[in-house]
Structure formats: structure tokens, C-alpha cells
Scaffold this motif. Sequence first.
Motif, PDB file in Angstrom:
ATOM      1  N   THR A   1       0.843  -1.188   0.000  1.00 30.53           N
ATOM      2  CA  THR A   1       0.000   0.000   0.000  1.00 30.53           C
ATOM      3  C   THR A   1       0.882   1.243   0.000  1.00 30.53           C
ATOM      4  OG1 THR A   1      -1.912   1.058   1.048  1.00 30.53           O
ATOM      5  CG2 THR A   1      -0.182   0.292   2.521  1.00 30.53           C
ATOM      6  N   ARG A   2       0.266   2.396  -0.145  1.00 29.54           N
ATOM      7  CA  ARG A   2       0.982   3.670  -0.090  1.00 29.54           C
ATOM      8  C   ARG A   2       0.483   4.444   1.125  1.00 29.54           C
ATOM      9  NH1 ARG A   2       3.840   6.594  -3.754  1.00 29.54           N
ATOM     10  NH2 ARG A   2       3.305   5.118  -5.407  1.00 29.54           N
ATOM     11  N   ALA A   3       1.399   4.959   1.912  1.00 26.16           N
ATOM     12  CA  ALA A   3       1.039   5.709   3.116  1.00 26.16           C
ATOM     13  C   ALA A   3       0.371   7.027   2.745  1.00 26.16           C
ATOM     14  CB  ALA A   3       2.277   5.976   3.964  1.00 26.16           C
TER      15      ALA A   3
ATOM     16  N   TRP B   1      -0.949   4.176   7.357  1.00 21.07           N
ATOM     17  CA  TRP B   1      -1.303   3.230   6.288  1.00 21.07           C
ATOM     18  C   TRP B   1      -1.935   1.985   6.900  1.00 21.07           C
ATOM     19  CZ3 TRP B   1       1.040  -1.500   6.904  1.00 21.07           C
ATOM     20  CH2 TRP B   1       2.173  -1.529   7.722  1.00 21.07           C
ATOM     21  N   ARG B   2      -2.598   1.210   6.055  1.00 22.86           N
ATOM     22  CA  ARG B   2      -3.201  -0.040   6.504  1.00 22.86           C
ATOM     23  C   ARG B   2      -3.262  -1.001   5.323  1.00 22.86           C
ATOM     24  NH1 ARG B   2      -9.401  -0.228   8.339  1.00 22.86           N
ATOM     25  NH2 ARG B   2      -8.756   1.751   9.208  1.00 22.86           N
TER      26      ARG B   2
ATOM     27  N   SER C   1       9.622  -0.574   4.192  1.00 21.07           N
ATOM     28  CA  SER C   1       9.282   0.711   3.578  1.00 21.07           C
ATOM     29  C   SER C   1      10.571   1.390   3.150  1.00 21.07           C
ATOM     30  CB  SER C   1       8.533   1.596   4.579  1.00 21.07           C
ATOM     31  OG  SER C   1       9.410   2.008   5.614  1.00 21.07           O
TER      32      SER C   1
END
Length: 439
Positions: free
Chosen positions: A7-9, A15-16, A34
Motif C-alpha cells: 500500500t501507499r502511506a 497506512w493499513r 518501507s
Amino acid sequence: AGRTARTRAGSDGTWRVRLPKLSYGGPHTLTVTSASGTKTFNDVLVGEVWVASGQSNMQWPLSEARNAKQEIAAANFSNLRLFYVERKPAGSPQRDCKAEWTTTTPETAAGFSSVAYFFGRELHQRRGVPVGMIHTSWGGTAAEAWMSRADLESNSSFAPILERWDGMMAKYPTARAEYEANRAAWEKERDQAKAAGGKVPDEPRAPVGPDDPNRPANLYNGMIAPLLPYAIKGAIWYQGESNAGRAYQYRSLFPAMIKNWRADWDQGAFPFIFVQLANYMDRKSEPEESAWAELREAQTMTLSLPKTGMAVAIDIGEAKDIHPRNKQDVGRRLWYAAERVAYNNRAADETGPVFARAAFRGAEAVVRFGNVRRGLKTLDGAPLTGFAIAGPDHKFVNAEARIAGDTVVVSSPQVSKAVAVRYGWAENPECNLYSGIGL
């Protein structure tokens, strides 16, 4: 477990990701990578997570429970994990809390909630899966402290609660200044009294402030909001003593709190199992009004919400102690209710006698009970106790009662025309009606 997600923060760094459903077990390794580096979490389990909340009877530690020494020594379960949320009131919803998962050992379990521990132990041993218990409770607190401000404001019947507290908060700066001045004067008087060998005057009491744990929403903000949206199976709750005296309000307040949690967790109507207030205070020989009985009735009415269950504790309290030491049976009864509500266990479909309806026939009241597939009984075969009956004057008197199938027939020589009947209506009633399986 071989699963990966990306995912992208967001702009604030949060983020989740959601992993596909995993099988019970472990231990697993969880690695998060990350641009700023890699973090690895070892000894991660997949299991059933329950939240345990309420006031002092939920906070009551294992070290103070019945047979504490033996129970602590036996508290060794590598797949039962404990998470003790630090007690912290807050004026706005918090995003984090001070706590960490620990494996159950005599050292970690001794200070943990005894009710949460006994419930989690039953669940872990009987279902054979890892269990995580999140304990977040605070003694002496009312239900409104565990609700969000927005939800309290959405119901006009809760306006008196908010108006009372908002009024106190508006006066707090002045009250605090007066307290500081009074305390400074008291400290001088105290020192002079000590020096002269005289009596020390009473210390002035600090005013209730913004950080009071009973301020509406303060514990929701500091001790529930940080847990969202952690994946849970359900919640257990032991509270109500601090709302006794406001039972009519609790009829709507308690269900509203449950709905509040369910909405904010965004996991649907997750199971919510609660403890009915135990018997407490001196036993009275004659019927009278009871704030605790009214609160128990309000708790029972909350069972109209879907996926709720109640553990009755009317027979395991202590007259002289608001914190009865028998937390084992409380945990066991919560587990039994959870088996029915959360796990659809048909073997746990009997709850104990639940009032269905009453019919009045001359001098008798015939009370029918539900959820008693295996009949009604007293544990020792003794005559029924705990029933009271009233005529048109609504003056209740102690009654004779006998079991007839799934009904109880109630009467008294003092009442020729019955219009009302009660059972267990006292702070500490003597009552002995059980279902066929002993609930």
C-alpha cells in the motif's frame, strides 16, 4: 505465513493493509518494509481477540482473586496473550496507547484482569486456538465515560449528563484557583499544627477537572479509540455499579454504548457479553425497592440487542465486598454465553431461566420462563426463595413459590388478588431458581 500486501502511506504517514484470512496458529514472522527500512515482528499468533472492559470488577487483578496463589502458579499458556491498556483519560480521541502483548506467565498474569484471564483461559483451552485478551478498564467509572462525545450528543436523553459536566468544566478554572489558594493556606496550618503537636486540619479536596476518568467520553478517547480498528471477535463487559441509581437512563445508555463501539469498530454487530451485577450489601428480610435490582433489570433489557449475552452473578457475590473474589465462575459464565452468541454452539443454548410472561389467576401469579429446555430446579432441592407478590395496593410481600414444569406458581396468604410479582428484587436477594444445567 507467505502472504504479502502493499500500500501507499497517506500524507500523515499512516497506512493499513489487509491480509487474506489466515488459519489459527503460529508463531509467524511479520516483516514490514518501507523506504525508511525494515521492521520484523517475531512470535506472531493468529487467533481470537476479545476486548475486556468496564469498572473495578473487570480491573480486579488475578492476584486478588479466589485461590490466587494456585491460579497464578498455573498461569502458563504460550498461546494465551495479554494486552493491558494503560489507564489514561483524554479530551479527544487518541491514536495510540501504552501497552504491549505479553505471553501468559505467572509474572504477567498476576496483575492482569482476573475476569479477562479466566474468560480467555476457558476460551483457549476449550476451543484449542490462540486467544488474545485486550484489557481496558477503570474502577469506579460510569458507562458515559466509555462512549464517544458524538454518540452522547446524538441522543437528547443524555443531554443532562453532558450539561452537568459541561457546567463543571466551565467553572473549573475558578474552582482550581480557589483550591490552590485553600491548599496553600492549609499547608501553612498543617505545618503549624504539626509543630505544635496539634490536630492537622482536613486537606481541601481538588475540584473535578478535565482529566477526570468519569467525564463523558474521556475513557473512550483514551482507552477505546486507540484500539480502533484492531480486529476483534467480541467484547466482554463488567460495569454498572457506578450507574446504579440511574437505571432508567441506563436502559438506553448501555445499548447506545454497545452500538457506539460496534459502529466505530466497523466490524458489524460483533458479540458483546456482559456481567449482570452480583448480589451485594446486607440481606433484607422483607421486600423493598432496590437501585441495584433496577440496574440489573436494565442490563437484562439490553439483551434485546442482537448478538448480546449476559452472565448472571446473583448467586456468587459477597454481602460485605463489592468485589467478590470468585472471578472464576464469572469468567466461565461469560465464556458459556460467548459459546452461544459468538460461536453458535448449540450445546450452549441454555442461558438459565429468562422471564417470558406472567399470568394472574386470583391469588396466584403463574410465571413462565424461557431458555430452560432441561427444566427448572433448585440446586439443593430446597423450596424456592426470592419471590415476592403484590395485590392492587402494590405492596410487595414475601411469597411462597413452587415449580410446575417451566413455570413457577407464586402466592401468599396476605394477597387475595395478585396483580404483580417480582423475583430477586433486592441488592442481595436470597434466590435459588436455576435451569436444569445449573445456571
